[in-house]
Write a protein that holds these residues in place. Sequence first.
Motif, mmCIF file in Angstrom:
data_model
loop_
_atom_site.group_PDB
_atom_site.id
_atom_site.type_symbol
_atom_site.label_atom_id
_atom_site.label_comp_id
_atom_site.label_asym_id
_atom_site.label_seq_id
_atom_site.Cartn_x
_atom_site.Cartn_y
_atom_site.Cartn_z
ATOM 1 N N GLU A 276 40.617 -6.296 -33.499
ATOM 2 C CA GLU A 276 40.719 -6.287 -32.045
ATOM 3 C C GLU A 276 40.611 -4.865 -31.502
ATOM 4 O OE1 GLU A 276 41.251 -7.418 -28.084
ATOM 5 O OE2 GLU A 276 40.608 -8.540 -29.862
ATOM 6 N N PHE A 277 41.111 -3.887 -32.248
ATOM 7 C CA PHE A 277 40.970 -2.491 -31.853
ATOM 8 C C PHE A 277 39.504 -2.129 -31.664
ATOM 9 C CE2 PHE A 277 39.887 1.785 -33.416
ATOM 10 C CZ PHE A 277 40.553 2.579 -32.488
ATOM 11 N N HIS A 278 38.656 -2.525 -32.614
ATOM 12 C CA HIS A 278 37.224 -2.221 -32.505
ATOM 13 C C HIS A 278 36.597 -2.954 -31.318
ATOM 14 C CE1 HIS A 278 38.005 -1.276 -36.814
ATOM 15 N NE2 HIS A 278 37.161 -0.308 -36.566
ATOM 16 N N ARG A 279 37.010 -4.194 -31.107
ATOM 17 C CA ARG A 279 36.450 -4.936 -29.973
ATOM 18 C C ARG A 279 36.737 -4.194 -28.663
ATOM 19 N NH1 ARG A 279 37.385 -7.903 -25.902
ATOM 20 N NH2 ARG A 279 39.642 -7.662 -26.139
ATOM 21 N N GLN A 280 37.946 -3.712 -28.527
ATOM 22 C CA GLN A 280 38.325 -3.019 -27.292
ATOM 23 C C GLN A 280 37.593 -1.684 -27.143
ATOM 24 O OE1 GLN A 280 42.599 -2.696 -27.217
ATOM 25 N NE2 GLN A 280 42.919 -4.902 -27.259
ATOM 26 N N THR A 281 37.491 -0.917 -28.221
ATOM 27 C CA THR A 281 36.835 0.388 -28.110
ATOM 28 C C THR A 281 35.336 0.245 -27.891
ATOM 29 O OG1 THR A 281 36.689 0.533 -30.546
ATOM 30 C CG2 THR A 281 38.580 1.569 -29.495
ATOM 31 N N PHE A 282 34.700 -0.725 -28.514
ATOM 32 C CA PHE A 282 33.270 -0.932 -28.291
ATOM 33 C C PHE A 282 33.021 -1.378 -26.848
ATOM 34 C CE2 PHE A 282 32.871 -0.254 -32.658
ATOM 35 C CZ PHE A 282 31.562 -0.397 -33.104
ATOM 36 N N ALA A 283 33.861 -2.281 -26.343
ATOM 37 C CA ALA A 283 33.698 -2.749 -24.963
ATOM 38 C C ALA A 283 33.926 -1.609 -23.976
ATOM 39 C CB ALA A 283 34.654 -3.903 -24.688
ATOM 40 N N ALA A 284 34.931 -0.787 -24.220
ATOM 41 C CA ALA A 284 35.221 0.330 -23.327
ATOM 42 C C ALA A 284 34.077 1.339 -23.300
ATOM 43 C CB ALA A 284 36.516 1.011 -23.751
ATOM 44 N N ALA A 285 33.333 1.430 -24.414
ATOM 45 C CA ALA A 285 32.222 2.377 -24.495
ATOM 46 C C ALA A 285 30.954 1.851 -23.817
ATOM 47 C CB ALA A 285 31.932 2.719 -25.945
ATOM 48 N N GLY A 286 30.919 0.553 -23.503
ATOM 49 C CA GLY A 286 29.760 0.007 -22.813
ATOM 50 C C GLY A 286 29.064 -1.151 -23.498
ATOM 51 N N VAL A 287 29.525 -1.557 -24.682
ATOM 52 C CA VAL A 287 28.953 -2.735 -25.336
ATOM 53 C C VAL A 287 29.424 -3.968 -24.577
ATOM 54 C CG1 VAL A 287 28.806 -4.073 -27.462
ATOM 55 C CG2 VAL A 287 28.926 -1.576 -27.562
ATOM 56 N N LEU A 288 28.512 -4.873 -24.288
ATOM 57 C CA LEU A 288 28.846 -6.048 -23.490
ATOM 58 C C LEU A 288 29.930 -6.873 -24.184
ATOM 59 C CD1 LEU A 288 25.251 -7.169 -22.438
ATOM 60 C CD2 LEU A 288 26.957 -5.949 -21.053
ATOM 61 N N PRO A 289 31.043 -7.140 -23.508
ATOM 62 C CA PRO A 289 32.147 -7.885 -24.137
ATOM 63 C C PRO A 289 31.730 -9.250 -24.662
ATOM 64 C CG PRO A 289 32.890 -6.850 -22.103
ATOM 65 C CD PRO A 289 31.392 -6.672 -22.152
ATOM 66 N N THR A 290 30.750 -9.880 -24.004
ATOM 67 C CA THR A 290 30.307 -11.209 -24.441
ATOM 68 C C THR A 290 29.622 -11.181 -25.795
ATOM 69 O OG1 THR A 290 28.273 -10.892 -23.168
ATOM 70 C CG2 THR A 290 30.080 -12.095 -22.101
ATOM 71 N N LYS A 291 29.188 -10.018 -26.222
ATOM 72 C CA LYS A 291 28.512 -9.901 -27.519
ATOM 73 C C LYS A 291 29.476 -9.607 -28.667
ATOM 74 C CE LYS A 291 24.041 -8.317 -25.704
ATOM 75 N NZ LYS A 291 23.147 -9.306 -26.340
ATOM 76 N N LEU A 292 30.698 -9.227 -28.360
ATOM 77 C CA LEU A 292 31.640 -8.759 -29.377
ATOM 78 C C LEU A 292 32.485 -9.904 -29.925
ATOM 79 C CD1 LEU A 292 32.740 -5.525 -27.529
ATOM 80 C CD2 LEU A 292 31.511 -5.604 -29.712
ATOM 81 N N VAL A 293 32.492 -10.017 -31.240
ATOM 82 C CA VAL A 293 33.283 -11.042 -31.919
ATOM 83 C C VAL A 293 34.056 -10.375 -33.050
ATOM 84 C CG1 VAL A 293 33.244 -13.229 -33.184
ATOM 85 C CG2 VAL A 293 31.533 -12.780 -31.411
ATOM 86 N N VAL A 294 35.352 -10.654 -33.129
ATOM 87 C CA VAL A 294 36.172 -10.102 -34.205
ATOM 88 C C VAL A 294 36.066 -11.006 -35.431
ATOM 89 C CG1 VAL A 294 38.509 -9.487 -34.941
ATOM 90 C CG2 VAL A 294 37.766 -9.007 -32.599
ATOM 91 N N ILE A 295 35.468 -10.481 -36.492
ATOM 92 C CA ILE A 295 35.371 -11.179 -37.775
ATOM 93 C C ILE A 295 36.104 -10.320 -38.797
ATOM 94 C CG2 ILE A 295 33.867 -12.138 -39.542
ATOM 95 C CD1 ILE A 295 33.628 -13.574 -36.900
ATOM 96 N N PRO A 296 37.280 -10.709 -39.233
ATOM 97 C CA PRO A 296 38.046 -9.874 -40.168
ATOM 98 C C PRO A 296 37.301 -9.634 -41.464
ATOM 99 C CG PRO A 296 39.398 -11.633 -39.233
ATOM 100 C CD PRO A 296 37.973 -11.928 -38.862
ATOM 101 N N GLU A 297 37.717 -8.604 -42.178
ATOM 102 C CA GLU A 297 37.098 -8.307 -43.467
ATOM 103 C C GLU A 297 37.481 -9.375 -44.489
ATOM 104 O OE1 GLU A 297 37.953 -4.347 -44.647
ATOM 105 O OE2 GLU A 297 36.808 -3.455 -43.011
ATOM 106 N N PRO A 298 36.526 -9.814 -45.291
ATOM 107 C CA PRO A 298 36.819 -10.865 -46.275
ATOM 108 C C PRO A 298 37.581 -10.315 -47.467
ATOM 109 C CG PRO A 298 34.555 -10.139 -46.500
ATOM 110 C CD PRO A 298 35.124 -9.399 -45.312
#
Length: 276
Positions: free
Chosen positions: A179-201
């Motif tokens: 979720e940290f990455h989702r928030q930082t990418f969105a704040a930088a300008g990546v469209l929130p609708t494109k961001l999906v949190v997929i945890p590391e396997p």
Amino acid sequence: MFREVLLSSLLLSSTRNILAEHSAEYCASRGDHSSDRDSACTALRAPALDLWWFGPVLSGGGYCSEALAFTEALHQSVRKLKITQHGDEYNALFFEGLTKKRRKFLQNHMKTTIDIEATVVVCHSEPGAWNPPRYETTLCPPAEDALYTIGRTMFETDTIPSEWVNRCNAMDEIWVPTEFHRQTFAAAGVLPTKLVVIPEPVDVDRFTPDLAWPKNRQKLLHRLTGRAVVGCVIYNVQLVGTMSYNCRSTHMNSPINLAVPMASGLVSPSVTHQMI
């Protein structure tokens, strides 16, 4: 429109369960039951997709280990899996150090032929490697039009390089591990609708506390500490091969911390810290 198909079909084990829950919530949350949306959610039950995974699978390192874990979990969940080295240099020493089973897995799936029009492409690398790449590497996404393109990446600071933003937004979807990455990418300008949190396997068959101690661990700990131990939780694994346990004793329910050298097999642990 393909997110629900992807999230239902792309992982096994614990990570696949997370995706299945995400998919169910996604479909259940749709208030508009149009024919297009109904058919898309119906596709959850019978996806027929090829998967082309680009990543530094022959390089070693963090992206490499993650790509190997994803592809090994996914290959039975899709119609066909193709793997292509991408985003880093080939490391012969790393490849030769892999198990025979893993080398064969990579070699077989690098030869796979796919139907690009029914293929989900995953570009698993830092976005500077994505097409058009900033340095010499395989083209991902490829020149042909894939069914769906996903970028899997991360950046461990409170923002991302500015030139990543357009590259991420050019993808259909961006997978980030937290979720940290989702928030930082969105704040930088990546469209929130494109961001999906997929945890590391995680391979829970290999990385499990049950393999770290013998079945009679409670008797062993009782003998070593002089106390009846009712349970232990691993809380740290050091690079030098020491596995630390946080245990509870029946004596005043007091905690006992143990450091266990694991490099040459199980040896007698020593009590390194004790609090009453």
